[in-house]
Write a protein that holds these residues in place. Structure first.
Motif, PDB file in Angstrom:
ATOM      1  N   GLY A 216       0.821  -1.208   0.000  1.00  0.00           N
ATOM      2  CA  GLY A 216       0.000   0.000   0.000  1.00  0.00           C
ATOM      3  C   GLY A 216       0.853   1.257   0.000  1.00  0.00           C
ATOM      4  N   GLY A 217       0.283   2.356  -0.479  1.00  0.00           N
ATOM      5  CA  GLY A 217       1.025   3.596  -0.614  1.00  0.00           C
ATOM      6  C   GLY A 217       1.487   4.199   0.695  1.00  0.00           C
ATOM      7  N   ASN A 218       0.647   4.160   1.722  1.00  0.00           N
ATOM      8  CA  ASN A 218       1.016   4.770   3.002  1.00  0.00           C
ATOM      9  C   ASN A 218       2.210   4.056   3.634  1.00  0.00           C
ATOM     10  OD1 ASN A 218      -1.043   6.661   2.810  1.00  0.00           O
ATOM     11  ND2 ASN A 218      -2.514   5.395   3.926  1.00  0.00           N
ATOM     12  N   TRP A 219       2.178   2.715   3.600  1.00  0.00           N
ATOM     13  CA  TRP A 219       3.293   1.953   4.167  1.00  0.00           C
ATOM     14  C   TRP A 219       4.582   2.237   3.409  1.00  0.00           C
ATOM     15  CZ3 TRP A 219       7.068  -1.457   2.884  1.00  0.00           C
ATOM     16  CH2 TRP A 219       7.672  -2.161   3.933  1.00  0.00           C
ATOM     17  N   LEU A 220       4.501   2.273   2.079  1.00  0.00           N
ATOM     18  CA  LEU A 220       5.697   2.533   1.274  1.00  0.00           C
ATOM     19  C   LEU A 220       6.273   3.913   1.579  1.00  0.00           C
ATOM     20  CD1 LEU A 220       4.591   1.099  -2.188  1.00  0.00           C
ATOM     21  CD2 LEU A 220       6.402   0.207  -0.707  1.00  0.00           C
ATOM     22  N   ALA A 221       5.405   4.901   1.733  1.00  0.00           N
ATOM     23  CA  ALA A 221       5.887   6.253   2.037  1.00  0.00           C
ATOM     24  C   ALA A 221       6.619   6.278   3.373  1.00  0.00           C
ATOM     25  CB  ALA A 221       4.712   7.231   2.040  1.00  0.00           C
ATOM     26  N   ARG A 222       6.065   5.625   4.382  1.00  0.00           N
ATOM     27  CA  ARG A 222       6.723   5.586   5.687  1.00  0.00           C
ATOM     28  C   ARG A 222       8.057   4.853   5.605  1.00  0.00           C
ATOM     29  NH1 ARG A 222       1.673   3.819   7.405  1.00  0.00           N
ATOM     30  NH2 ARG A 222       2.576   1.822   8.054  1.00  0.00           N
ATOM     31  N   PHE A 223       8.057   3.737   4.868  1.00  0.00           N
ATOM     32  CA  PHE A 223       9.279   2.941   4.767  1.00  0.00           C
ATOM     33  C   PHE A 223      10.387   3.705   4.052  1.00  0.00           C
ATOM     34  CE2 PHE A 223      11.980  -0.099   2.511  1.00  0.00           C
ATOM     35  CZ  PHE A 223      12.451  -0.847   3.590  1.00  0.00           C
ATOM     36  N   LEU A 224      10.048   4.408   2.975  1.00  0.00           N
ATOM     37  CA  LEU A 224      11.058   5.147   2.225  1.00  0.00           C
ATOM     38  C   LEU A 224      11.668   6.275   3.057  1.00  0.00           C
ATOM     39  CD1 LEU A 224       9.242   5.302  -1.217  1.00  0.00           C
ATOM     40  CD2 LEU A 224      11.382   4.100  -0.746  1.00  0.00           C
ATOM     41  N   LYS A 225      10.894   6.820   3.973  1.00  0.00           N
ATOM     42  CA  LYS A 225      11.408   7.885   4.842  1.00  0.00           C
ATOM     43  C   LYS A 225      12.257   7.326   5.982  1.00  0.00           C
ATOM     44  CE  LYS A 225      10.461  11.806   4.920  1.00  0.00           C
ATOM     45  NZ  LYS A 225      11.156  12.991   4.365  1.00  0.00           N
ATOM     46  N   GLU A 226      11.801   6.240   6.606  1.00  0.00           N
ATOM     47  CA  GLU A 226      12.501   5.666   7.769  1.00  0.00           C
ATOM     48  C   GLU A 226      12.499   4.141   7.684  1.00  0.00           C
ATOM     49  OE1 GLU A 226      11.945   8.413  11.520  1.00  0.00           O
ATOM     50  OE2 GLU A 226       9.977   7.920  10.696  1.00  0.00           O
ATOM     51  N   PRO A 227      13.332   3.572   6.817  1.00  0.00           N
ATOM     52  CA  PRO A 227      13.300   2.117   6.613  1.00  0.00           C
ATOM     53  C   PRO A 227      13.604   1.307   7.877  1.00  0.00           C
ATOM     54  CG  PRO A 227      15.181   3.129   5.503  1.00  0.00           C
ATOM     55  CD  PRO A 227      14.295   4.240   5.937  1.00  0.00           C
TER      56      PRO A 227
ATOM     57  N   TRP B 131      10.743  -1.202   9.351  1.00  0.00           N
ATOM     58  CA  TRP B 131      10.993  -2.629   9.139  1.00  0.00           C
ATOM     59  C   TRP B 131      11.445  -3.349  10.411  1.00  0.00           C
ATOM     60  CZ3 TRP B 131       9.400  -5.237   5.060  1.00  0.00           C
ATOM     61  CH2 TRP B 131       9.836  -6.554   4.899  1.00  0.00           C
ATOM     62  N   TYR B 132      12.346  -2.694  11.163  1.00  0.00           N
ATOM     63  CA  TYR B 132      12.927  -3.363  12.325  1.00  0.00           C
ATOM     64  C   TYR B 132      12.474  -2.781  13.668  1.00  0.00           C
ATOM     65  CZ  TYR B 132      16.140  -5.789   9.193  1.00  0.00           C
ATOM     66  OH  TYR B 132      16.671  -6.576   8.211  1.00  0.00           O
ATOM     67  N   GLY B 133      11.874  -1.608  13.631  1.00  0.00           N
ATOM     68  CA  GLY B 133      11.473  -0.983  14.882  1.00  0.00           C
ATOM     69  C   GLY B 133      12.474   0.018  15.396  1.00  0.00           C
TER      70      GLY B 133
ATOM     71  N   ALA C 204      18.667   0.516  16.365  1.00  0.00           N
ATOM     72  CA  ALA C 204      19.339  -0.452  17.237  1.00  0.00           C
ATOM     73  C   ALA C 204      18.965  -1.882  16.869  1.00  0.00           C
ATOM     74  CB  ALA C 204      18.984  -0.165  18.701  1.00  0.00           C
ATOM     75  N   GLN C 205      17.668  -2.108  16.604  1.00  0.00           N
ATOM     76  CA  GLN C 205      17.212  -3.453  16.239  1.00  0.00           C
ATOM     77  C   GLN C 205      17.706  -3.849  14.851  1.00  0.00           C
ATOM     78  OE1 GLN C 205      15.469  -1.040  17.482  1.00  0.00           O
ATOM     79  NE2 GLN C 205      13.937  -1.700  18.973  1.00  0.00           N
ATOM     80  N   ALA C 206      17.986  -2.849  13.995  1.00  0.00           N
ATOM     81  CA  ALA C 206      18.415  -3.141  12.629  1.00  0.00           C
ATOM     82  C   ALA C 206      19.907  -3.425  12.525  1.00  0.00           C
ATOM     83  CB  ALA C 206      18.058  -1.971  11.714  1.00  0.00           C
ATOM     84  N   ALA C 207      20.655  -3.130  13.580  1.00  0.00           N
ATOM     85  CA  ALA C 207      22.108  -3.318  13.539  1.00  0.00           C
ATOM     86  C   ALA C 207      22.454  -4.773  13.230  1.00  0.00           C
ATOM     87  CB  ALA C 207      22.725  -2.909  14.877  1.00  0.00           C
ATOM     88  N   GLY C 208      23.318  -4.950  12.251  1.00  0.00           N
ATOM     89  CA  GLY C 208      23.755  -6.286  11.879  1.00  0.00           C
ATOM     90  C   GLY C 208      22.810  -7.032  10.970  1.00  0.00           C
ATOM     91  N   GLN C 209      21.673  -6.420  10.627  1.00  0.00           N
ATOM     92  CA  GLN C 209      20.679  -7.064   9.772  1.00  0.00           C
ATOM     93  C   GLN C 209      20.857  -6.606   8.319  1.00  0.00           C
ATOM     94  OE1 GLN C 209      18.529  -9.304  10.983  1.00  0.00           O
ATOM     95  NE2 GLN C 209      19.123  -8.985  13.116  1.00  0.00           N
ATOM     96  N   ARG C 210      20.305  -7.386   7.411  1.00  0.00           N
ATOM     97  CA  ARG C 210      20.245  -6.916   6.024  1.00  0.00           C
ATOM     98  C   ARG C 210      19.247  -5.771   5.979  1.00  0.00           C
ATOM     99  NH1 ARG C 210      18.456 -11.016   1.342  1.00  0.00           N
ATOM    100  NH2 ARG C 210      16.558 -10.994   2.590  1.00  0.00           N
TER     101      ARG C 210
ATOM    102  N   ARG D 297       2.741  -5.482  16.052  1.00  0.00           N
ATOM    103  CA  ARG D 297       3.273  -4.618  17.110  1.00  0.00           C
ATOM    104  C   ARG D 297       2.268  -4.392  18.226  1.00  0.00           C
ATOM    105  NH1 ARG D 297       6.395  -0.848  12.741  1.00  0.00           N
ATOM    106  NH2 ARG D 297       8.065  -2.363  12.324  1.00  0.00           N
ATOM    107  N   GLY D 298       1.017  -4.820  18.008  1.00  0.00           N
ATOM    108  CA  GLY D 298       0.068  -4.807  19.108  1.00  0.00           C
ATOM    109  C   GLY D 298       0.417  -5.866  20.134  1.00  0.00           C
ATOM    110  N   LEU D 299       1.048  -6.956  19.679  1.00  0.00           N
ATOM    111  CA  LEU D 299       1.519  -7.999  20.596  1.00  0.00           C
ATOM    112  C   LEU D 299       2.929  -7.724  21.090  1.00  0.00           C
ATOM    113  CD1 LEU D 299       0.254 -11.334  18.965  1.00  0.00           C
ATOM    114  CD2 LEU D 299      -0.500 -10.300  21.105  1.00  0.00           C
ATOM    115  N   ASN D 300       3.747  -7.167  20.211  1.00  0.00           N
ATOM    116  CA  ASN D 300       5.136  -6.894  20.576  1.00  0.00           C
ATOM    117  C   ASN D 300       5.552  -5.570  19.944  1.00  0.00           C
ATOM    118  OD1 ASN D 300       7.854  -6.807  21.100  1.00  0.00           O
ATOM    119  ND2 ASN D 300       8.386  -8.647  19.940  1.00  0.00           N
ATOM    120  N   PRO D 301       5.638  -4.499  20.733  1.00  0.00           N
ATOM    121  CA  PRO D 301       5.973  -3.180  20.178  1.00  0.00           C
ATOM    122  C   PRO D 301       7.303  -3.157  19.441  1.00  0.00           C
ATOM    123  CG  PRO D 301       5.168  -2.984  22.432  1.00  0.00           C
ATOM    124  CD  PRO D 301       5.371  -4.451  22.179  1.00  0.00           C
ATOM    125  N   ARG D 302       8.179  -4.115  19.709  1.00  0.00           N
ATOM    126  CA  ARG D 302       9.491  -4.142  19.067  1.00  0.00           C
ATOM    127  C   ARG D 302       9.518  -5.106  17.878  1.00  0.00           C
ATOM    128  NH1 ARG D 302      14.177  -4.734  23.421  1.00  0.00           N
ATOM    129  NH2 ARG D 302      15.351  -4.210  21.531  1.00  0.00           N
ATOM    130  N   ALA D 303       8.356  -5.558  17.470  1.00  0.00           N
ATOM    131  CA  ALA D 303       8.293  -6.514  16.360  1.00  0.00           C
ATOM    132  C   ALA D 303       8.844  -5.890  15.086  1.00  0.00           C
ATOM    133  CB  ALA D 303       6.853  -6.965  16.140  1.00  0.00           C
TER     134      ALA D 303
END
Length: 240
Positions: free
Chosen positions: A82-93, A97-99, A102-108, A212-218
Motif C-alpha cells: 500500500g502507498g502509506n506503508w511505502l511512504a513511511r518505509f522510504l522515509k525511515e526504513p 521494518w525493524y522498529g 538499534a534493532q536493525a544493527a547487523g541485519q540486512r 506490534r500490538g503484541l510486541n511493540p518491538r516486532a
C-alpha cells in the motif's frame, strides 16, 4: 528441387515472414499503450522513475524482471504494502521494518536515502503505476521463483479449501520475502514450518492482524488483510 524452385521458395518464404513480422509489430505497438497503463503515466510517475533510476534501486531490487535479488522484488510491492506503508518505509526504513536503528544493527537493511517528501510521493506514484501494468501473469509466484509447496489435505474438505486460499494469500502478500516455508523464501523472519506447534490459532490471528500490538518491538510490519484472509492464512499455517 531445381535452383529456380529453391529461389522462389526462399523469396516467397521471406515475403510471408516479413508480412507476419510487420503484422506482429503493428499489433505490439497497438497493444503497448493499454498493456503499459500509459494513460496513467503522469508527470509525477515520470519523476518517480527518474528518482528510482538516480538512486540505483535495481542494485538491490528487481523490477519487471530486471535488477538484483538482494532485496524484495518491487513489481507488485504497491499491491502488497500500500502507498502509506511505502511512504513511511522510504522515509525511515529501519524504524518501519525493524522498529529502530538499534534493532536493525547487523541485519540486512535498506539504507536511509534521505528522500524529500516530494521524492517519496513520486516514487510511490511510480510503483503504483508499475503495479497496474498488465504483465500477462508475470510474477505470479513468490520472488524466489519457486512455487509454494502444496497444501496437505486436512480431513474436512472445507478445511482444504480454506488452507488453499490461505496459501494464495501468502503468495500474494509476498510472505516468503522474509519467511521460509519448507526451504523456500528469505531469512529476515523465522521459518514458518512447525509454527502450529509454537503458537495457537488465536495468537497467530492476533499477530497477523497487528504484530506490534503484541510486541511493540516486532520487526514485521502490519500487512493489510481482511478477517477472512487472516483465517485462511492461519488454516494454511496449521498445515506446515
Amino acid at each position: 528441387m531445381t535452383k529456380a524452385a529453391a529461389r522462389a521458395a526462399f523469396i516467397y518464404g521471406t515475403l510471408v515472414f516479413l508480412v507476419i513480422f510487420a503484422a506482429l509489430t503493428a499489433l505490439t505497438h497497438r497493444e503497448v499503450p493499454t498493456k503499459t497503463n500509459q494513460v496513467r503515466m503522469t508527470p509525477q510517475v515520470v519523476s518517480g522513475k527518474e528518482v528510482f533510476e538516480r538512486s540505483n534501486c535495481v542494485n538491490c531490487h528487481t523490477l519487471l524482471g530486471e535488477g538484483a535479488y538482494f532485496a524484495p522484488d518491487l513489481t507488485r510491492v504497491w499491491n502488497r504494502r500500500g502507498g502509506n506503508w511505502l511512504a513511511r518505509f522510504l522515509k525511515e526504513p529501519d524504524l518501519v521494518w525493524y522498529g529502530g536503528a538499534a534493532q536493525a544493527a547487523g541485519q540486512r537493511r535498506m539504507p536511509a536515502l534521505r528522500f524529500t517528501d516530494r521524492q517519496v510521493a513520486d516514487l510511490v506514484a511510480y510503483l503504483e503505476w508499475i503495479d497496474r501494468i498488465d504483465t500477462n501473469g508475470f510474477l505470479a509466484e513468490p520472488q524466489s521463483g519457486k512455487a509454494m509447496p502444496p497444501v496437505p489435505g486436512p480431513s474436512k474438505p472445507e478445511g482444504v479449501a480454506l488452507a488453499e486460499e490461505g496459501a494464495k494469500v501468502v503468495r500474494a502478500k509476498g510472505c516468503t520475502s522474509c519467511h521460509r516455508i519448507r526451504g523456500v523464501g528469505g531469512d529476515t523472519g523465522p521459518a514458518l514450518d512447525g509454527v502450529k506447534a509454537r503458537r495457537d490459532d488465536q495468537w497467530l490471528a492476533r499477530w497477523l492482524r497487528d504484530p506490534r500490538g503484541l510486541n511493540p518491538r516486532a520487526t514485521m510490519p502490519r500487512i493489510p488483510m481482511s478477517d477472512d484472509q487472516i483465517r485462511a492464512v492461519v488454516e494454511y499455517l496449521k498445515t506446515l
